[in-house]
Design an enzyme around this catalytic site. Structure first.
Site, PDB file in Angstrom:
ATOM      1  N   GLN A  86      -1.605  -1.671   3.058  1.00 26.38           N
ATOM      2  CA  GLN A  86      -2.249  -2.045   4.312  1.00 26.38           C
ATOM      3  C   GLN A  86      -1.308  -2.765   5.281  1.00 26.38           C
ATOM      4  OE1 GLN A  86      -5.842  -3.675   1.985  1.00 26.38           O
ATOM      5  NE2 GLN A  86      -6.772  -2.951   3.871  1.00 26.38           N
ATOM      6  N   ARG A 143      -1.922 -14.289  -1.356  1.00 28.61           N
ATOM      7  CA  ARG A 143      -2.219 -13.170  -2.253  1.00 28.61           C
ATOM      8  C   ARG A 143      -1.709 -11.873  -1.614  1.00 28.61           C
ATOM      9  NH1 ARG A 143      -7.519  -9.743  -3.165  1.00 28.61           N
ATOM     10  NH2 ARG A 143      -6.694  -8.459  -4.834  1.00 28.61           N
ATOM     11  N   HIS A 190      -3.287  -2.501  -6.024  1.00 25.51           N
ATOM     12  CA  HIS A 190      -4.279  -2.466  -4.940  1.00 25.51           C
ATOM     13  C   HIS A 190      -4.313  -1.043  -4.380  1.00 25.51           C
ATOM     14  CE1 HIS A 190      -6.547  -5.264  -2.009  1.00 25.51           C
ATOM     15  NE2 HIS A 190      -6.833  -4.038  -1.620  1.00 25.51           N
ATOM     16  N   ASN A 234      -7.197  -4.682  -8.262  1.00 26.48           N
ATOM     17  CA  ASN A 234      -8.116  -5.013  -7.194  1.00 26.48           C
ATOM     18  C   ASN A 234      -9.253  -3.995  -7.183  1.00 26.48           C
ATOM     19  OD1 ASN A 234      -8.777  -6.511  -4.602  1.00 26.48           O
ATOM     20  ND2 ASN A 234      -8.771  -4.387  -3.890  1.00 26.48           N
ATOM     21  N   GLU A 235     -10.467  -4.480  -7.464  1.00 29.17           N
ATOM     22  CA  GLU A 235     -11.682  -3.684  -7.289  1.00 29.17           C
ATOM     23  C   GLU A 235     -11.657  -2.315  -7.974  1.00 29.17           C
ATOM     24  OE1 GLU A 235     -12.365  -3.453  -3.072  1.00 29.17           O
ATOM     25  OE2 GLU A 235     -12.825  -5.569  -2.902  1.00 29.17           O
ATOM     26  N   ASN A 374     -14.124 -10.636  -5.065  1.00 33.20           N
ATOM     27  CA  ASN A 374     -14.126 -10.256  -3.649  1.00 33.20           C
ATOM     28  C   ASN A 374     -15.571 -10.141  -3.214  1.00 33.20           C
ATOM     29  OD1 ASN A 374     -11.385 -10.073  -3.911  1.00 33.20           O
ATOM     30  ND2 ASN A 374     -11.242  -7.867  -3.542  1.00 33.20           N
ATOM     31  N   TYR A 376     -18.200 -10.096   0.264  1.00 36.35           N
ATOM     32  CA  TYR A 376     -18.323 -10.028   1.722  1.00 36.35           C
ATOM     33  C   TYR A 376     -19.761 -10.133   2.216  1.00 36.35           C
ATOM     34  CZ  TYR A 376     -13.476  -8.391   1.956  1.00 36.35           C
ATOM     35  OH  TYR A 376     -12.106  -8.295   1.876  1.00 36.35           O
ATOM     36  N   GLU A 442     -11.091 -12.534  -2.074  1.00 34.22           N
ATOM     37  CA  GLU A 442     -11.254 -11.967  -0.732  1.00 34.22           C
ATOM     38  C   GLU A 442     -12.623 -12.335  -0.202  1.00 34.22           C
ATOM     39  OE1 GLU A 442     -10.766  -7.720  -0.215  1.00 34.22           O
ATOM     40  OE2 GLU A 442      -8.966  -7.725  -1.450  1.00 34.22           O
ATOM     41  N   TRP A 488      -9.777 -12.789   3.584  1.00 30.68           N
ATOM     42  CA  TRP A 488      -9.278 -11.464   3.927  1.00 30.68           C
ATOM     43  C   TRP A 488      -9.498 -11.276   5.418  1.00 30.68           C
ATOM     44  CZ3 TRP A 488      -6.492  -7.867   1.358  1.00 30.68           C
ATOM     45  CH2 TRP A 488      -6.247  -6.689   2.083  1.00 30.68           C
ATOM     46  N   GLU A 495      -6.991  -0.569   7.722  1.00 33.32           N
ATOM     47  CA  GLU A 495      -8.278  -0.756   7.052  1.00 33.32           C
ATOM     48  C   GLU A 495      -8.759   0.581   6.461  1.00 33.32           C
ATOM     49  OE1 GLU A 495      -9.895  -3.115   5.799  1.00 33.32           O
ATOM     50  OE2 GLU A 495     -11.825  -2.143   5.512  1.00 33.32           O
ATOM     51  N   TRP A 496      -7.922   1.177   5.585  1.00 38.99           N
ATOM     52  CA  TRP A 496      -8.264   2.384   4.837  1.00 38.99           C
ATOM     53  C   TRP A 496      -8.829   3.472   5.758  1.00 38.99           C
ATOM     54  CZ3 TRP A 496      -5.344   1.456   0.947  1.00 38.99           C
ATOM     55  CH2 TRP A 496      -5.243   0.172   0.418  1.00 38.99           C
TER      56      TRP A 496
HETATM   57  C1  GBH Z   1     -11.904  -4.950   0.226  1.00 39.90           C
HETATM   58  O1  GBH Z   1     -12.902  -4.142  -0.342  1.00 39.90           O
HETATM   59  C2  GBH Z   1     -10.539  -4.392  -0.080  1.00 39.90           C
HETATM   60  O2  GBH Z   1     -10.010  -4.994  -1.248  1.00 39.90           O
HETATM   61  C3  GBH Z   1      -9.556  -4.580   1.054  1.00 39.90           C
HETATM   62  O3  GBH Z   1      -8.421  -3.813   0.810  1.00 39.90           O
HETATM   63  C4  GBH Z   1     -10.230  -4.207   2.360  1.00 39.90           C
HETATM   64  O4  GBH Z   1      -9.353  -4.238   3.441  1.00 39.90           O
HETATM   65  C5  GBH Z   1     -11.361  -5.182   2.582  1.00 39.90           C
HETATM   66  O5  GBH Z   1     -12.282  -5.061   1.538  1.00 39.90           O
HETATM   67  C6  GBH Z   1     -12.152  -4.929   3.857  1.00 39.90           C
HETATM   68  O6  GBH Z   1     -12.803  -3.696   3.784  1.00 39.90           O
HETATM   69  O7  GBH Z   1     -17.703   2.364   4.481  1.00 39.90           O
HETATM   70  O8  GBH Z   1     -20.032   2.291   3.823  1.00 39.90           O
HETATM   71  O9  GBH Z   1     -18.440   3.556   2.515  1.00 39.90           O
HETATM   72  C7  GBH Z   1     -14.237  -4.596  -0.159  1.00 39.90           C
HETATM   73  C8  GBH Z   1     -15.227  -3.661  -0.833  1.00 39.90           C
HETATM   74  C9  GBH Z   1     -15.882  -1.380  -0.877  1.00 39.90           C
HETATM   75  C10 GBH Z   1     -16.348  -2.678   1.025  1.00 39.90           C
HETATM   76  C11 GBH Z   1     -16.039  -0.110  -0.057  1.00 39.90           C
HETATM   77  C12 GBH Z   1     -16.502  -1.442   1.858  1.00 39.90           C
HETATM   78  C13 GBH Z   1     -17.062   0.905   1.853  1.00 39.90           C
HETATM   79  C14 GBH Z   1     -18.437   0.970   2.387  1.00 39.90           C
HETATM   80  N1  GBH Z   1     -15.406  -2.451  -0.046  1.00 39.90           N
HETATM   81  N2  GBH Z   1     -16.968  -0.336   1.042  1.00 39.90           N
HETATM   82  S1  GBH Z   1     -18.669   2.409   3.371  1.00 39.90           S
END
Ligand code: GBH
Length: 559
Positions: A86, A143, A190, A234-235, A374, A376, A442, A488, A495-496
């Site tokens: 990232q 981290r 990760h 990670n996750e 982690n 959120y 996170e 985080w 952001e993926w």
């Molecule tokens: C983290 O995952 C990651 O470890 C980190 O790399 C990332 O940048 C950060 O969150 C913020 O996203 O789009 O409806 O399919 C957190 C867990 C799992 C939350 C996947 C978002 C996708 C939901 N994530 N989920 S959706």
């Protein structure tokens, strides 16, 4: 209120070992210091009400949501986090091999606007800039993750195969951190698996667990004299989702059995790496090895038994999938039962959830010195009889999850702030897994913008104030063994599947500028102040010059 603090602590004191008792003594000392300070401040009003106002207009339950004044223990770990793919960029520089995320993000249509991590924040060339940002936040830890294909381009780890230049980047980063008095907290995986392994099945192939342990071994050997906190994965749940239906690498759609095979192998890989550390390095290096799991808090949609069971299933499938094998032994019963019953109804002779033998159960049990969490957001959960086909991890749970429409929104749809959820989850973890040490690895919130910088991020100030305060409640009022909090993220980054559109940073990064300048958002100052204060001092006893006080009152609601 102070009387209640004491009662709470007394109530938990009977339970155990000497570490708990010393914890207890530290807490009493904190409470005592607090009392004396309050008495000296002559603000009699606050003696009986050591609580503040509310952060969110949506959450104003006087028992649940009032800010609690108080401090974390003196050695509390304060961090921000990033991950290699990232932020690093330099995707093919100095001999780095490709990862599954290089492959995936280079495929047309996978990522928002076809963004990719080729340059990202260019952190591979910006160690000084990154360390300066960390210093300005007052954090004790940083981290970050190691890119496996950067240090072993072909995947297979051996001293002979090591990419010296790639490893040198992590040596330099670790040294720069330590020179700045910031301790590294290092994630080994990760999500950026060497592409060479994906070509033979990736995490669906159990040989990768063996290679992972060798990779971990060499990282401990190279960096473990200075790195004392290691996170294997990670996750893993999100790693698996990339083999299932999510918008994540490698993007395969194997959601029926693939996701369970992947995580079965990851659990084995994690345990092998922990044992390598325990056998070869712990004595000399004296560090700790844990794993980071992500989980939302699950709120039963009604008082009915069916919905309460459904919320429990959401936690068992969400966290217990990994935490149960590691902290208790084997997969959770309810998970074994659900997947077996579904598999039979689908005409299969055995469960899609693989089975651990006795030996494997014992090798995996007890392999975390701490739990990384982690967290959120939260979800409302109701019972729901899912369709039998197509089979998937998601339908195996027989639940429906959603966000309450009254919860505040942010830039990404999957995340709505529910601060009290983190306290509930921490309490649940304490009870379910025998009071493990927990690091929040996170936590954060995003805005969406690829045009203008949004630097006055009140939503992030609110989020960190409220969430960190709920962690404080878990520590002071619920006696949870929480060791640290990690924001985080240090800065906006890749952001993926959202590319550079969704921004989680405490610092804004301009991705249109080749120099990738970093600019602090307003929340950076508030976060730095909470860190500097090691919590939330009572404004009544705080010097009037504190930035924290004037900032807080500008966005908190005091009824
Ligand atoms: C983290 O995952 C990651 O470890 C980190 O790399 C990332 O940048 C950060 O969150 C913020 O996203 O789009 O409806 O399919 C957190 C867990 C799992 C939350 C996947 C978002 C996708 C939901 N994530 N989920 S959706």
């Amino acid at each position: 209120m102070l009387e209640n603090f004491k009662m709470n602590n007394y109530c938990h004191c009977g339970s155990g070992a000497s570490s708990r008792i010393s914890n207890f003594v530290i807490r009493l000392a904190i409470i005592y210091t607090f009392e004396v300070a309050v008495a000296m401040s002559q603000s009699v009003m606050m003696v009986n009400d050591a609580q503040g106002g509310f952060v969110y207009k949506e959450f104003q339950d006087p028992e649940r949501d009032r800010l609690l004044y108080g401090h974390f223990p003196p050695n509390f770990t304060w961090a921000t986090a990033t991950a290699a793919y990232q932020v690093e960029g330099a995707w093919d520089e100095d001999g780095k091999g490709p990862s599954i995320w290089d492959t995936y993000s280079h495929q047309d249509g996978r990522i928002y606007n076809n963004h990719n991590g080729d340059v990202a924040c260019d952190s591979y060339h910006k160690i000084n800039e990154d360390v300066e940002m960390l210093k300005s936040l007052n954090v004790t830890h940083y981290r970050f993750s190691i890119s496996w294909p950067r240090v072993f381009p072909e995947g297979v780890p051996s001293m002979k195969n090591m990419n010296e230049k790639g490893m040198q980047y992590y040596q330099d980063l670790v040294n720069a951190l330590i020179a700045a008095n910031i301790e590294p907290m290092v994630t080994l995986y990760h999500w950026d698996l060497p592409q060479t392994f994906q070509d033979t099945g990736g995490w669906e192939n159990d040989i990768v667990a063996v290679y992972f342990a060798q990779y971990a071994d060499l990282c401990f050997k190279q960096l473990g004299d200075r790195v004392k906190l290691w996170i294997t994965f990670n996750e893993p749940k999100v790693v698996a989702s990339g083999y299932g239906g999510a918008r994540k690498a490698p993007g395969l759609g194997h959601q029926s059995t693939g996701v369970y095979r992947v995580t079965h192998n990851i659990l084995k890989a994690h345990a092998k790496a922990w044992h390598v550390y325990d056998d070869k390095y712990r004595k000399n290096q004296g560090g700790q090895v844990g794993i980071t799991l992500n989980c939302d808090w699950a709120i039963p949609a009604s008082e009915s038994e069916a919905d309460r069971d459904a919320a429990d299933r959401a936690l068992q499938f969400g966290l217990g999938w990994f935490a149960h094998p590691i902290f208790v032994g084997d997969y959770p019963d309810v998970m074994k039962k659900q997947v077996l019953e579904k598999s039979r109804a689908q005409g299969l002779t055995s469960s899609r959830l693989p089975i651990f033998n006795e030996d494997e159960i014992n090798t995996i049990r007890g392999t975390a010195d701490f739990l990384g969490l982690n967290h959120y957001t939260s979800q409302m959960i109701a019972h729901h009889n899912s369709e039998l086909m197509p089979s998937s991890y998601s339908s195996d749970q027989d639940i429906l999850g959603w966000h309450d429409e009254n919860w505040p929104k942010c830039g990404v749809s999957w995340l709505r702030p529910v601060p009290w959820g983190i306290r509930q989850l921490l309490k649940w973890i304490k009870e379910e897994y025998g009071d493990p040490a927990v690091f929040i690895t996170e936590s954060g919130i995003a805005e969406k913008s690829d045009v203008e910088p949004m630097l006055n991020d009140t939503w992030r100030m609110q989020y960190y104030t409220a969430y960190i305060n709920e962690v404080l409640k878990a520590y002071i009022l619920d006696d949870v063994d929480v060791r640290g909090y990690t924001a985080w993220s240090l800065m906006d980054n890749f952001e993926w599947a959202d590319g550079y559109l969704s921004r989680f940073g405490l610092h804004y990064v301009d991705f249109n500028d080749p120099a990738r300048p970093r600019t602090p958002k307003a929340s950076a100052e508030i976060f730095a102040d909470i860190v500097r204060n090691n919590g939330f001092p009572n404004p009544q006893i705080l010097s009037k010059s504190s930035k924290y006080l004037s900032k807080l009152s500008s966005y908190l609601l005091f009824p």
